[in-house]
Design an enzyme around this catalytic site. Structure first.
Site, PDB file in Angstrom:
ATOM      1  N   ASP A   1      20.979 -15.039  33.529  1.00 40.10           N
ATOM      2  CA  ASP A   1      20.665 -16.186  32.685  1.00 40.10           C
ATOM      3  C   ASP A   1      21.184 -15.988  31.272  1.00 40.10           C
ATOM      4  O   ASP A   1      21.488 -14.882  30.834  1.00 40.10           O
ATOM      5  CB  ASP A   1      19.155 -16.417  32.646  1.00 40.10           C
ATOM      6  CG  ASP A   1      18.416 -15.262  31.988  1.00 40.10           C
ATOM      7  OD1 ASP A   1      18.828 -14.102  32.206  1.00 40.10           O
ATOM      8  OD2 ASP A   1      17.440 -15.504  31.260  1.00 40.10           O
ATOM      9  N   GLU A   2      21.268 -17.074  30.553  1.00 39.58           N
ATOM     10  CA  GLU A   2      21.571 -17.089  29.123  1.00 39.58           C
ATOM     11  C   GLU A   2      22.784 -16.220  28.763  1.00 39.58           C
ATOM     12  O   GLU A   2      22.795 -15.529  27.748  1.00 39.58           O
ATOM     13  CB  GLU A   2      20.340 -16.666  28.318  1.00 39.58           C
ATOM     14  CG  GLU A   2      19.211 -17.669  28.454  1.00 39.58           C
ATOM     15  CD  GLU A   2      17.942 -17.264  27.736  1.00 39.58           C
ATOM     16  OE1 GLU A   2      17.228 -18.173  27.275  1.00 39.58           O
ATOM     17  OE2 GLU A   2      17.645 -16.072  27.660  1.00 39.58           O
TER      18      GLU A   2
END
Length: 597
Positions: free
Chosen positions: A348-349
Site C-alpha cells: 500500500d501507499e
C-alpha cells in the site's frame, strides 16, 4: 491511493501530554470513560455470549454446579483435546481453587465436563461445536480441535466473570442449562497488531492473543516492518534488526524479535488455535530497511532513520537486482519460521514508486512468495498487478467501491474485509479520544458493528468474502493499556461480524451482550473504553446507590482531589477543572471515575 496513516502529526509535546493523560486515566480507574448507570450483574445468561451463536436454546430452571469433585474428560487418545482440557482446567483452578483433574473419557461420561471430538453434527464443520449443559453434566462436541477450542470460549463466557481472576474467588460456580449449536459465518476472523511503529514485546503480543482467543479470532496479522522500524532478525541481513529496529515513532528505543522469540509467538498463538500472518511491507513503507543498507537505495545513499508518522515517501529500488536478492532472503527466512500458509507483502501507499515500477516489482516478488511455499496476501492495492486467484487482497478503503477488488472477486479471489472507517481499531472514538488517529473519521462501537462484510463492497458478494480483520496501527499505541483502550469494545464487534450469522445481527441486542462483558474484562485487567452507547454491567450485585459527594456543577471550580457525584458515579478531580463534565474526557481527562455510588 488512499491515505491510511496520519497526515497531521501532532507536535511531540502535545503527543506526550495526551499519552500521559490517557495512561493516568486508565490506571486511575478509566477516567476516560463516558459512563452510563450500570446494570446489575446476574447469573451469566446464554443470551450474553459474544459472538452470538447460531442457535441457543436455554433450559429454564436448570443449573449445573462445578464442584471440587468435577472432572474434565477429554477425547481418549487425542492430544489436541487433552491440551484444550488442560487449558480449561488451568483457567478454572486458579479462580475456583478446585483440582479439576483431566482424564480420558471412557464411553459416554455422565458427569463432569466432557470435551469430545466425536458425535458433533456435520453441519458445524471444522470450527463449530455443540454444547449441552444439563444439571448432571456438561458435554462439548466438535469435529475438529479448532471447534472444540471455540466451544471452550463459549463455555467460559457462561461461567461467572470472576472465573477470569488469577486468585481464588468464592463460589458458587454455576452454568445455566442450555443447548448451543454454533459455527462461523466466515473462516477468516482476524486482528492485526502493528509492532513496527511502536515495538511491542513478546509478552504484550501474548496478552493480546489471549484476548483475541476469547472472541474466536483465529488469525493474528503481525505488521513487522515499516518506515519507523524493522522488528525481526534476518540472519542474511543482520542490520535490519540491529539498526533498522533501533528506534520507533517519537524516537523511543524500538526493539526486535529474535527468531526464537518470533517462534515463541507462533507457538503460543497456535496453542490458542490462532494462525500468525507476518507482514513485510514493500516496496513502500521501507525506510527502516533503506536506512540499514545503502545498496537498497537507487543512489546508494542510506537515508536517516525516521521517527515521524508520515507515509508514502520510501521505496525499494525497483531496477537493482540486489533488491530482489534482498526480498528473496527475507521471504526465505520468514517462510521457514512461519507454518501458516500466508505471507503478507503490504503493497500500500507506494507513492514513491511509479505504476510501471510497481507492476515490475510485483511481477518479481509474488513468484518469490510462492517459491517458498506461501500464498501472498497484501493490502488491496497490489491485486491490480496479478491474476493469481490464490492471492488475497485485504480491502482497507473508506468507500464501498473498488473496481480492482470487484474484478478480482469476479476472477475468483477471496477478499479480506478491513474498511478503515469501520474496522481500524486505531481510529478515535470521538474528537476527545486521547489516543489514535482520525484520518478515516471517528469510529464508535455502533460504527464498528453496523456494517455487513458480505454486502459492503460493490461487486463483491458474500461468496467472495474470505472474512474480516480488525487492524490496530500503533502510531500512538505504546503500552498494553493503550491496546486495551482502542481494541475494546470494538474488537468483539468485528469478531461478531466474522463469526455470527447475519440473522443474529441486531445493534440493540449486541450492546446489551457487550455490556455484559464488562465484569469479565475487569477481572482480566483490561483498561477498556466505556462507550456511552453501551449499558455496562457491574459485578456489584445491584444498581448504583446515592452518592454522598455533592452533585457536579459546571460553574464550580474543582481542584485536585475534589469529589463530585454525577450520573450515578463518584468522580475525583485529578487537577484543576471547571466546566468539563465528568465522563467526557476533554483534552486531558481531568476527572477520575471512582466507580458506582
Amino acid at each position: 491511493m488512499q491515505m491510511r496513516k496520519a497526515r497531521n502529526p501532532r507536535t511531540r509535546i502535545g503527543y506526550a501530554f495526551s499519552v500521559l493523560a490517557v495512561a493516568a486515566g486508565m490506571v486511575a480507574g478509566s477516567a476516560l470513560a463516558v459512563e452510563q448507570p450500570a446494570a446489575a450483574a446476574t447469573l451469566e445468561s446464554p443470551q450474553d455470549i459474544v459472538p452470538a451463536p447460531v442457535s441457543v436454546e436455554p433450559a429454564d430452571g436448570v443449573v449445573h454446579d462445578l464442584t471440587a469433585d468435577t472432572t474434565i474428560y477429554t477425547q481418549g487418545g487425542s492430544a489436541e483435546a487433552r491440551a484444550i482440557g488442560e487449558q480449561l482446567a488451568g483457567l478454572l483452578r486458579g479462580s475456583t481453587g478446585y483440582p479439576f483433574p483431566v482424564a480420558d473419557a471412557q464411553g459416554q461420561p455422565t458427569d463432569g465436563v466432557s470435551l469430545l471430538l466425536s458425535g458433533a453434527d456435520p453441519q458445524v464443520g471444522a470450527e463449530g461445536y455443540q454444547l449441552e449443559v444439563t444439571a448432571e453434566s456438561v458435554v462439548l462436541r466438535a469435529n475438529e480441535a479448532a471447534g472444540l477450542f471455540a466451544g471452550m470460549q463459549t463455555l467460559r463466557q457462561l461461567l461467572p466473570a470472576k472465573v477470569e481472576s488469577a486468585t481464588e474467588q468464592e463460589g458458587p460456580w454455576q452454568l445455566p442449562g442450555v443447548s448451543i449449536t454454533d459455527y462461523p459465518r466466515f473462516h477468516h476472523r482476524g486482528a492485526m497488531l502493528d509492532v513496527a511503529r511502536h515495538f511491542h514485546p513478546v509478552d504484550t503480543v501474548k496478552r493480546y492473543i489471549d484476548q483475541l482467543a476469547l472472541y474466536k479470532v483465529n488469525y493474528l496479522h503481525l505488521h513487522l516492518t515499516d518506515d519507523q522500524g524493522w522488528r525481526l532478525v534476518i540472519d542474511s541481513w543482520p542490520r535490519l534488526a540491529t539498526y533498522g529496529g533501533s528506534t520507533e515513532v517519537g524516537g523511543g528505543p524500538g526493539g526486535y524479535y529474535t527468531k526464537a522469540e518470533y517462534s515463541e509467538i507462533i507457538d503460543y498463538a497456535a496453542s490458542k488455535h490462532i494462525t500468525v500472518i507476518p507482514e513485510i511491507d514493500m516496496p513502500g513503507h521501507t525506510n527502516a530497511a533503506l536506512a540499514s543498507y545503502a545498496e537498497l537505495n537507487c543512489d546508494g545513499q542510506a537515508p536517516p532513520l525516521r521517527t515521524d508518522i508520515e507515509v508514502g515517501y520510501s521505496s525499494l529500488c525497483i531496477n537493482k537486482e540486489i533488491t530482489y536478492e534482498f526480498v528473496d532472503d527475507v521471504i526465505r527466512e520468514l517462510a521457514a519460521l512461519t507454518p501458516g500458509p500466508y505471507i503478507h507483502i503490504g503493497g500500500d501507499e507506494a507513492n514513491a514508486t511509479t505504476p510501471a515500477d510497481y507492476q515490475t516489482f510485483m511481477d518479481r516478488v509474488l513468484p518469490i512468495v510462492e517459491k517458498y511455499g506461501k500464498k501472498p496476501m497484501g493490502w488491496h492495492d497490489f491485486i491490480e498487478t496479478t491474476t493469481d486467484t490464490e492471492a488475497v487482497p485485504q480491502f482497507w478503503g473508506t468507500t464501498t467501491s473498488s473496481q480492482a477488488v470487484a474484478d478480482a472477486a469476479q476472477r475468483g479471489n477471496k477478499v479480506l474485509m478491513s474498511p478503515a472507517n469501520k474496522a481500524y481499531l486505531d481510529m478515535k472514538y470521538n474528537s476527545s479520544t486521547p489516543l489514535g488517529l482520525s484520518w478515516a473519521g471517528y469510529t464508535e462501537v455502533d460504527d464498528a458493528y453496523d456494517w455487513n462484510p458480505g454486502s459492503y463492497l460493490n461487486g463483491v458478494p458474500e461468496s467472495a468474502v474470505r472474512g474480516v480483520e480488525a487492524p490496530l496501527w500503533s502510531e500512538t499505541i505504546e503500552t498494553p493499556a493503550h491496546i486495551d483502550y482502542m481494541a475494546f469494545p470494538r474488537l468483539p464487534a468485528i469478531a461478531e461480524l466474522g463469526w455470527s450469522p447475519w440473522s443474529t445481527h441486531d445493534w440493540n441486542a449486541f450492546r446489551e451482550r457487550l455490556g455484559a462483558q464488562a465484569p469479565r474484562w475487569e477481572q482480566m485487567g483490561l483498561e477498556f473504553y466505556r462507550s456511552p452507547q453501551v449499558p455496562w454491567r457491574t459485578d456489584g450485585g445491584g444498581e448504583p446507590g446515592e452518592c454522598t459527594a455533592p452533585a457536579w456543577n459546571s460553574s464550580t471550580v474543582y481542584t485536585g482531589g475534589d469529589q463530585v457525584s454525577h450520573n450515578g458515579y463518584n468522580w475525583t478531580a485529578k487537577w484543576w477543572t471547571r466546566g468539563e463534565e465528568p465522563g467526557t474526557t476533554g483534552e486531558w481527562g481531568v476527572w477520575r471515575n471512582d466507580g458506582p455510588c
